[in-house]
Design a protein around this motif. Structure first.
Motif, PDB file in Angstrom:
ATOM      1  N   GLU A 192       0.832  -1.204   0.000  1.00  0.00           N
ATOM      2  CA  GLU A 192       0.000   0.000   0.000  1.00  0.00           C
ATOM      3  C   GLU A 192       0.863   1.249   0.000  1.00  0.00           C
ATOM      4  O   GLU A 192       2.065   1.208  -0.242  1.00  0.00           O
ATOM      5  N   GLY A 193       0.240   2.388   0.309  1.00  0.00           N
ATOM      6  CA  GLY A 193       0.933   3.661   0.215  1.00  0.00           C
ATOM      7  C   GLY A 193       1.968   3.893   1.295  1.00  0.00           C
ATOM      8  O   GLY A 193       2.049   3.158   2.284  1.00  0.00           O
ATOM      9  N   ALA A 194       2.763   4.954   1.090  1.00  0.00           N
ATOM     10  CA  ALA A 194       3.873   5.252   1.993  1.00  0.00           C
ATOM     11  C   ALA A 194       3.406   5.668   3.380  1.00  0.00           C
ATOM     12  O   ALA A 194       4.137   5.493   4.358  1.00  0.00           O
ATOM     13  N   SER A 195       2.200   6.225   3.505  1.00  0.00           N
ATOM     14  CA  SER A 195       1.753   6.722   4.809  1.00  0.00           C
ATOM     15  C   SER A 195       1.682   5.592   5.839  1.00  0.00           C
ATOM     16  O   SER A 195       2.034   5.793   7.012  1.00  0.00           O
ATOM     17  N   GLY A 196       1.242   4.403   5.421  1.00  0.00           N
ATOM     18  CA  GLY A 196       1.192   3.278   6.349  1.00  0.00           C
ATOM     19  C   GLY A 196       2.568   2.879   6.833  1.00  0.00           C
ATOM     20  O   GLY A 196       2.755   2.539   8.008  1.00  0.00           O
ATOM     21  N   ARG A 197       3.550   2.919   5.946  1.00  0.00           N
ATOM     22  CA  ARG A 197       4.911   2.565   6.352  1.00  0.00           C
ATOM     23  C   ARG A 197       5.506   3.642   7.255  1.00  0.00           C
ATOM     24  O   ARG A 197       6.272   3.337   8.173  1.00  0.00           O
ATOM     25  N   ARG A 198       5.171   4.917   6.994  1.00  0.00           N
ATOM     26  CA  ARG A 198       5.630   5.975   7.911  1.00  0.00           C
ATOM     27  C   ARG A 198       5.029   5.769   9.296  1.00  0.00           C
ATOM     28  O   ARG A 198       5.728   5.926  10.307  1.00  0.00           O
ATOM     29  N   ASN A 199       3.731   5.459   9.351  1.00  0.00           N
ATOM     30  CA  ASN A 199       3.100   5.231  10.652  1.00  0.00           C
ATOM     31  C   ASN A 199       3.752   4.053  11.375  1.00  0.00           C
ATOM     32  O   ASN A 199       3.968   4.096  12.594  1.00  0.00           O
ATOM     33  N   PHE A 200       4.039   2.998  10.629  1.00  0.00           N
ATOM     34  CA  PHE A 200       4.709   1.828  11.197  1.00  0.00           C
ATOM     35  C   PHE A 200       6.064   2.222  11.786  1.00  0.00           C
ATOM     36  O   PHE A 200       6.391   1.884  12.938  1.00  0.00           O
ATOM     37  N   LEU A 201       6.862   2.952  11.008  1.00  0.00           N
ATOM     38  CA  LEU A 201       8.177   3.372  11.481  1.00  0.00           C
ATOM     39  C   LEU A 201       8.056   4.299  12.683  1.00  0.00           C
ATOM     40  O   LEU A 201       8.821   4.178  13.653  1.00  0.00           O
ATOM     41  N   ASP A 202       7.095   5.220  12.650  1.00  0.00           N
ATOM     42  CA  ASP A 202       6.945   6.158  13.760  1.00  0.00           C
ATOM     43  C   ASP A 202       6.563   5.447  15.053  1.00  0.00           C
ATOM     44  O   ASP A 202       6.974   5.867  16.147  1.00  0.00           O
ATOM     45  N   ARG A 203       5.780   4.370  14.960  1.00  0.00           N
ATOM     46  CA  ARG A 203       5.477   3.592  16.166  1.00  0.00           C
ATOM     47  C   ARG A 203       6.740   2.945  16.720  1.00  0.00           C
ATOM     48  O   ARG A 203       6.949   2.907  17.934  1.00  0.00           O
ATOM     49  N   LEU A 204       7.596   2.450  15.825  1.00  0.00           N
ATOM     50  CA  LEU A 204       8.850   1.852  16.272  1.00  0.00           C
ATOM     51  C   LEU A 204       9.740   2.896  16.941  1.00  0.00           C
ATOM     52  O   LEU A 204      10.376   2.628  17.966  1.00  0.00           O
TER      53      LEU A 204
END
Length: 357
Positions: free
Chosen positions: A125-137
């Motif tokens: 999917e889009g980059a926003s989901g991966r940013r959210n994932f990284l930000d949680r980490l």
């Protein structure tokens, strides 16, 4: 980090629930739709953000309630709570030992990581989901990161509002907002870069054959320092005004994950390999948290056992037992958890009730 008691009120399909737990494995089994994931979601709300479903607050209250809900947990002498009130059903409030605190402050007390079936789409999917994932980490290791993200997003929304104005906005006002964006944005970008590097170092040392080792790449245009971001915002102001939004900054970054052994992007890997890559990232990150914060994070693993063969499933449980910490697991069949340690807590979930097996 261990939750000893979880209490829910008017949350999803639980009008009332009190669950006594302990360190180690907490296993929740039951039919699809019984409410297993709802319990994990409640736990996830004890960290900054919108929880593992990223659902609107208004959707969390039980049907037939007044729109308010509460989630509370005890961690030894510490009591955490979050929820809404009848007066403000769409405004989440948080308390620590009875005192009101910003929701982002929860990261000071708990680190929580999760894997859910929905995350299988992360690489497609889009980059926003991966940013959210990284930000949680990042937040799990550096709690201040959540506040930096919030402030950056607020400044960006205000800047976008000015850029979209048909009249020429006050240049001094834009200058001030650019300064805020550069300050908060550099904090966000630098923290993401630090954690990405730390994870890559940890993943390079962890290749036990259990799961495919991942390699991370953060595409952030190399604009990490405050001065670099400020310069980019100034250079691109006219383009931003034509677009009516800010086109440059850490809100456009993307995280790319590679299969280390194959040097292949995750989106080109099989579904099983993608899940394995997620596992490797989460397990390596849990080790980082333990090393840097002195205690292991709480792991929420939703329906993961069903997607592993028996040998790999047993190996995962053994590895989690060896590492320690509290691990919450869900599955439809109790037999999926035959290989968890003997001291695991097993609960049967059925129609809004939870009973100990």
């Amino acid at each position: 980090m261990t939750i000893s008691r979880l209490t829910l009120q008017n949350f999803r399909n639980y009008p009332q629930l009190r669950l006594e737990t302990a360190p180690g494995f907490v296993v929740l089994s039951g039919d699809n739709g019984a409410g297993k994931t709802n319990i994990l979601e409640a736990v996830s709300l004890l960290s900054p953000g919108r929880g593992l479903r990223r659902a609107p607050i208004k959707d969390m209250a039980s049907e037939g309630s007044s729109g308010d809900f509460a989630v509370a947990a005890e961690l030894g002498d510490i009591q955490l709570g979050t929820g809404t009130s009848m007066e403000y059903p769409e405004r989440r409030k948080t308390r620590v030992n009875g005192a009101a605190v910003p929701t982002n402050d929860l990261a000071q007390w708990l680190s929580i990581l999760w894997l859910t079936p929905a995350m299988d789409r992360l690489f497609m999917e889009g980059a926003s989901g991966r940013r959210n994932f990284l930000d949680r980490l990042v937040t799990a290791l550096e709690p201040e990161h959540a506040r930096s993200c919030t402030r950056y997003d607020a400044a960006r929304r205000e800047r976008n509002r000015l850029l979209a104005d048909e009249y020429m906005p006050d240049s001094e006002w834009l200058d001030a907002l650019d300064g805020q964006l550069a300050s908060f944005g550099s904090a966000v970008a630098e923290a993401r870069f630090r954690i990405t590097q730390a994870l890559n170092d940890a993943l390079a040392k962890t290749d036990d054959g259990l799961f495919a080792a991942a390699k991370l790449h953060l595409d952030d245009k190399q604009q990490r320092s405050e001065q670099e971001l400020l310069q980019a915002l100034g250079i691109n102001r006219q383009a931003d005004r034509r677009a009516g939004r800010t086109l440059n900054g850490p809100h456009r970054a993307d995280l790319t994950v590679f299969h280390r052994a194959k040097d292949q992007a995750a989106e080109k890997c099989s579904t099983g390999e993608q899940k394995a890559l997620l596992f490797s990232i989460i397990l390596a990150h849990a080790d980082l948290i333990a090393d840097q914060r002195g205690s292991r994070p709480i792991l929420l693993l939703d329906e993961v056992a069903a997607h592993l063969d028996p040998q790999r499933r047993a190996a995962l449980f053994s590895k989690l037992k060896e590492k320690g910490g509290q691990v919450w697991l869900t599955g439809t069949e109790p037999g999926l958890f035959d290989d968890v340690p003997d001291d695991a807590l097993h609960f049967k979930v059925a129609g809004g009730t939870v009973t100990k097996r």
